[in-house]
Design a protein around this motif. Structure first.
Motif, PDB file in Angstrom:
ATOM      1  N   VAL A 282       0.837  -1.207   0.000  1.00 44.52           N
ATOM      2  CA  VAL A 282       0.000   0.000   0.000  1.00 44.52           C
ATOM      3  C   VAL A 282       0.867   1.250   0.000  1.00 44.52           C
ATOM      4  N   ASN A 283       1.829   1.299   0.914  1.00 46.59           N
ATOM      5  CA  ASN A 283       2.641   2.498   1.075  1.00 46.59           C
ATOM      6  C   ASN A 283       3.555   2.756  -0.116  1.00 46.59           C
ATOM      7  N   SER A 284       4.034   1.691  -0.761  1.00 45.48           N
ATOM      8  CA  SER A 284       4.908   1.898  -1.920  1.00 45.48           C
ATOM      9  C   SER A 284       4.141   2.526  -3.069  1.00 45.48           C
ATOM     10  N   PHE A 285       2.933   2.025  -3.341  1.00 41.71           N
ATOM     11  CA  PHE A 285       2.137   2.619  -4.409  1.00 41.71           C
ATOM     12  C   PHE A 285       1.716   4.045  -4.060  1.00 41.71           C
ATOM     13  N   ALA A 286       1.390   4.271  -2.788  1.00 39.21           N
ATOM     14  CA  ALA A 286       1.001   5.621  -2.364  1.00 39.21           C
ATOM     15  C   ALA A 286       2.182   6.589  -2.491  1.00 39.21           C
ATOM     16  N   THR A 287       3.384   6.122  -2.129  1.00 41.98           N
ATOM     17  CA  THR A 287       4.577   6.957  -2.253  1.00 41.98           C
ATOM     18  C   THR A 287       4.914   7.226  -3.713  1.00 41.98           C
ATOM     19  N   THR A 288       4.805   6.195  -4.546  1.00 41.37           N
ATOM     20  CA  THR A 288       5.005   6.378  -5.984  1.00 41.37           C
ATOM     21  C   THR A 288       3.995   7.374  -6.545  1.00 41.37           C
ATOM     22  N   GLY A 289       2.762   7.299  -6.037  1.00 38.37           N
ATOM     23  CA  GLY A 289       1.713   8.215  -6.502  1.00 38.37           C
ATOM     24  C   GLY A 289       2.061   9.673  -6.297  1.00 38.37           C
ATOM     25  N   ILE A 290       2.815   9.979  -5.241  1.00 38.61           N
ATOM     26  CA  ILE A 290       3.234  11.366  -5.013  1.00 38.61           C
ATOM     27  C   ILE A 290       4.018  11.884  -6.214  1.00 38.61           C
ATOM     28  N   SER A 291       4.994  11.093  -6.663  1.00 41.91           N
ATOM     29  CA  SER A 291       5.820  11.509  -7.800  1.00 41.91           C
ATOM     30  C   SER A 291       5.024  11.553  -9.096  1.00 41.91           C
ATOM     31  N   LEU A 292       4.134  10.579  -9.296  1.00 42.50           N
ATOM     32  CA  LEU A 292       3.321  10.568 -10.516  1.00 42.50           C
ATOM     33  C   LEU A 292       2.444  11.812 -10.589  1.00 42.50           C
ATOM     34  N   VAL A 293       1.779  12.136  -9.495  1.00 45.57           N
ATOM     35  CA  VAL A 293       0.912  13.317  -9.461  1.00 45.57           C
ATOM     36  C   VAL A 293       1.717  14.587  -9.660  1.00 45.57           C
ATOM     37  N   SER A 294       2.845  14.692  -8.964  1.00 38.51           N
ATOM     38  CA  SER A 294       3.663  15.903  -9.078  1.00 38.51           C
ATOM     39  C   SER A 294       4.247  16.060 -10.483  1.00 38.51           C
ATOM     40  N   ASN A 295       4.656  14.944 -11.090  1.00 32.71           N
ATOM     41  CA  ASN A 295       5.141  15.003 -12.474  1.00 32.71           C
ATOM     42  C   ASN A 295       4.041  15.451 -13.426  1.00 32.71           C
ATOM     43  N   LEU A 296       2.822  14.950 -13.234  1.00 31.17           N
ATOM     44  CA  LEU A 296       1.703  15.332 -14.099  1.00 31.17           C
ATOM     45  C   LEU A 296       1.377  16.817 -13.967  1.00 31.17           C
ATOM     46  N   ILE A 297       1.390  17.317 -12.731  1.00 25.08           N
ATOM     47  CA  ILE A 297       1.105  18.739 -12.542  1.00 25.08           C
ATOM     48  C   ILE A 297       2.221  19.592 -13.136  1.00 25.08           C
ATOM     49  N   GLY A 298       3.463  19.135 -12.983  1.00 25.42           N
ATOM     50  CA  GLY A 298       4.583  19.850 -13.598  1.00 25.42           C
ATOM     51  C   GLY A 298       4.463  19.901 -15.110  1.00 25.42           C
ATOM     52  N   ALA A 299       3.853  18.869 -15.699  1.00 24.68           N
ATOM     53  CA  ALA A 299       3.647  18.808 -17.153  1.00 24.68           C
ATOM     54  C   ALA A 299       2.299  19.419 -17.566  1.00 24.68           C
ATOM     55  N   LYS A 300       1.609  20.106 -16.626  1.00 23.86           N
ATOM     56  CA  LYS A 300       0.323  20.789 -16.888  1.00 23.86           C
ATOM     57  C   LYS A 300      -0.774  19.805 -17.312  1.00 23.86           C
ATOM     58  N   GLN A 301      -0.816  18.637 -16.680  1.00 23.15           N
ATOM     59  CA  GLN A 301      -1.827  17.623 -17.028  1.00 23.15           C
ATOM     60  C   GLN A 301      -2.652  17.260 -15.780  1.00 23.15           C
ATOM     61  N   THR A 302      -3.289  18.259 -15.190  1.00 27.95           N
ATOM     62  CA  THR A 302      -4.061  18.044 -13.974  1.00 27.95           C
ATOM     63  C   THR A 302      -5.267  17.131 -14.198  1.00 27.95           C
ATOM     64  N   ASN A 303      -5.774  17.084 -15.421  1.00 27.39           N
ATOM     65  CA  ASN A 303      -6.936  16.231 -15.709  1.00 27.39           C
ATOM     66  C   ASN A 303      -6.617  14.739 -15.592  1.00 27.39           C
ATOM     67  N   ARG A 304      -5.332  14.392 -15.590  1.00 25.17           N
ATOM     68  CA  ARG A 304      -4.937  12.983 -15.489  1.00 25.17           C
ATOM     69  C   ARG A 304      -4.681  12.546 -14.048  1.00 25.17           C
ATOM     70  N   VAL A 305      -4.740  13.469 -13.088  1.00 25.58           N
ATOM     71  CA  VAL A 305      -4.352  13.157 -11.705  1.00 25.58           C
ATOM     72  C   VAL A 305      -5.271  12.115 -11.071  1.00 25.58           C
ATOM     73  N   VAL A 306      -6.578  12.355 -11.058  1.00 22.29           N
ATOM     74  CA  VAL A 306      -7.506  11.415 -10.427  1.00 22.29           C
ATOM     75  C   VAL A 306      -7.497  10.054 -11.136  1.00 22.29           C
ATOM     76  N   PRO A 307      -7.528  10.010 -12.481  1.00 27.37           N
ATOM     77  CA  PRO A 307      -7.434   8.702 -13.152  1.00 27.37           C
ATOM     78  C   PRO A 307      -6.158   7.934 -12.797  1.00 27.37           C
ATOM     79  N   ILE A 308      -5.029   8.642 -12.642  1.00 30.43           N
ATOM     80  CA  ILE A 308      -3.790   7.930 -12.309  1.00 30.43           C
ATOM     81  C   ILE A 308      -3.860   7.385 -10.884  1.00 30.43           C
ATOM     82  N   CYS A 309      -4.584   8.077 -10.001  1.00 32.40           N
ATOM     83  CA  CYS A 309      -4.770   7.578  -8.632  1.00 32.40           C
ATOM     84  C   CYS A 309      -5.557   6.264  -8.643  1.00 32.40           C
ATOM     85  N   TRP A 310      -6.644   6.222  -9.439  1.00 30.98           N
ATOM     86  CA  TRP A 310      -7.437   4.990  -9.502  1.00 30.98           C
ATOM     87  C   TRP A 310      -6.657   3.862 -10.180  1.00 30.98           C
ATOM     88  N   LYS A 311      -5.831   4.209 -11.164  1.00 32.89           N
ATOM     89  CA  LYS A 311      -4.962   3.198 -11.771  1.00 32.89           C
ATOM     90  C   LYS A 311      -4.030   2.592 -10.718  1.00 32.89           C
TER      91      LYS A 311
END
Length: 436
Positions: A282-311
């Motif tokens: 659980v914690n590894s995926f949650a920790t990885t999710g921090i970087s995925l979300v932050s990378n997406l926001i850095g790339a101006k792709q906020t619409n992909r944040v919630v879908p990547i969380c469910w993935k």
């Protein structure tokens, strides 16, 4: 950026291995000490929780550091990632010295307040006297981990973690039982073994970074940037406090059940030890999710944040469910690894099964809560955490006022905790203010 399931897994696997191997240190300590005695087994639970509570201050800062590194990586501004790393390293190295010193001076007085049993208290102090030294190595390791997760190059963490656990296991055997001509140190030997293993891990990751990182591409030069350090502290201060308060309730949980007796405390430690191992997924995926979300926001792709969380949640279920089912089927055998005491095993069995069921609630709860950190709203994540912890501790206090409450009832507090956390996190993303 369109992270596929395969890409998420490839990024996550080394993170998971890193967290797993780190937790294996506590696991090996618990297994070895379970064959020394009930007092040592129970004391290792309290000492381990106390140590981890302090450790989480550094871990919390590393999450904020990871967010900023990942944001620069997502923007394609790679030369800034090295500069961000060094500001984080300066802070974490300083924090290591401060926590080591304060723990040496104040831990005996603090622990005396909470622990009523003299035998358990002295065993805990014996452990902390050797474990304090780990802070000097583990906090700098956290800076390296944040950097490699932030740039999504995480393979080195797997090798580093294997070295950590292998060193700890060998040293545990030698120092706890006095094998190979070494002195028989018992619980103190477990602490010394863990501290020496952290030294091995730090030396390895420093050498790897020096040989493999392209200093020009990642801006890998030692510089002091006070405004950047202040920015890191502004983001990380909330994750530091939040991370500390995430684990502090575990310490209070064991304080709450200490009055039930040494058998209940030992059984609780076994269940906690196994739960920590399973919740690494659980914690590894949650920790990885921090970087995925932050990378997406850095790339101006906020619409992909919630879908990547469910993935991430679905992938965590796919990986974790087989382990949960296998652990449930082999429950008696797994509990028997820790101790030969049938009374302890029978006491641990009901809360053990309840703990396994909590996994399915904790997966989305931790994923979405950590995703809030990935958006940079670390203060909001802290507030949500404090709300859930306050209710959790109130529930535990109420249970402790009743007579003859079995250990399994205390474990329902964990389910209450993750249900509240999930509700608050989903409300945050549904509201949508974070996109601004």
């Amino acid at each position: 950026m369109n992270f596929t399931y395969k890409q998420i897994w490839l990024i996550n696997f080394p993170v998971m291995m890193s967290l797993l191997m780190e937790q294996l240190i506590n696991l090996t300590d618990t297994i070895f000490l379970g064959h020394v005695g009930e007092i040592e087994l129970g004391a290792s639970a309290l000492a381990g929780m106390y140590y981890i509570a302090i450790y989480m201050l550094g871990f919390g800062f590393s999450l904020g550091l990871q967010v900023v590194v990942a944001r620069r990586n997502g923007e394609g501004n790679l030369t800034k990632t090295g500069e961000v790393f060094w500001q984080g390293m300066f802070f974490l190295a300083s924090l290591a010295i401060v926590t080591f010193t304060l723990s040496k001076v104040f831990s005996p007085q603090i622990l005396r307040v909470f622990i009523s049993s003299d035998s358990i208290y002295h065993a805990v102090i014996d452990y902390m006297n050797g474990r304090d030294y780990s802070f000097l190595c583990v906090f700098p390791i956290l800076a390296y981990r944040a950097f490699f997760i932030g740039i999504t190059k995480t393979r080195v963490l797997t090798v580093n973690s294997i070295l950590l656990v292998a060193s700890n296991t060998i040293l545990n055997y030698l120092l706890i039982f006095g094998a190979g001509g070494f002195p028989r140190l018992g619980i103190a030997g477990a602490a010394i073994a863990s501290s020496l293993a952290e030294v091995v891990a730090l030396v390895h990751i420093v050498i790897y970074t020096y040989l493999k990182i392209n200093r020009k591409v990642y801006g890998w030069r030692i510089t002091v940037n006070i405004p950047l350090l202040k920015q890191l502290l502004r983001i990380s201060s909330w994750t530091m406090v939040r991370s500390f308060f995430c684990i502090a309730p575990w310490f209070l949980f064991f304080i709450a059940i200490e009055h039930l007796g040494e058998t209940q405390l030992a059984a609780g430690n076994i269940v906690r030890s196994i739960s920590v191992m399973l919740f690494v997924i659980v914690n590894s995926f949650a920790t990885t999710g921090i970087s995925l979300v932050s990378n997406l926001i850095g790339a101006k792709q906020t619409n992909r944040v919630v879908p990547i969380c469910w993935k991430t949640v679905k992938l965590s279920y796919a990986v974790g469910t087989p382990f949960i089912l296998a652990t449930a089927l082999l429950s008696k055998q797994i509990l028997g690894i820790y101790t030969n005491n049938t009374e302890v095993i029978e006491t641990a069995f009901p809360p053990f099964l309840l703990m396994l069921s909590t996994y399915f609630l904790a997966t989305p709860a931790y994923t979405f809560c950590n995703a809030i950190i990935g958006t940079g709203k670390t203060r909001t994540a802290f507030i949500f955490q404090m709300i859930t912890i306050t209710i959790y501790l109130g529930y535990l206090y109420k249970l402790s006022t009743w007579e003859q409450i079995p250990l399994v009832v205390y474990w329902t507090a964990e389910q209450l905790y993750v249900i509240l956390l999930l509700g608050l996190a989903l409300y945050f993303f549904k509201k949508g203010d974070w996109k601004r």
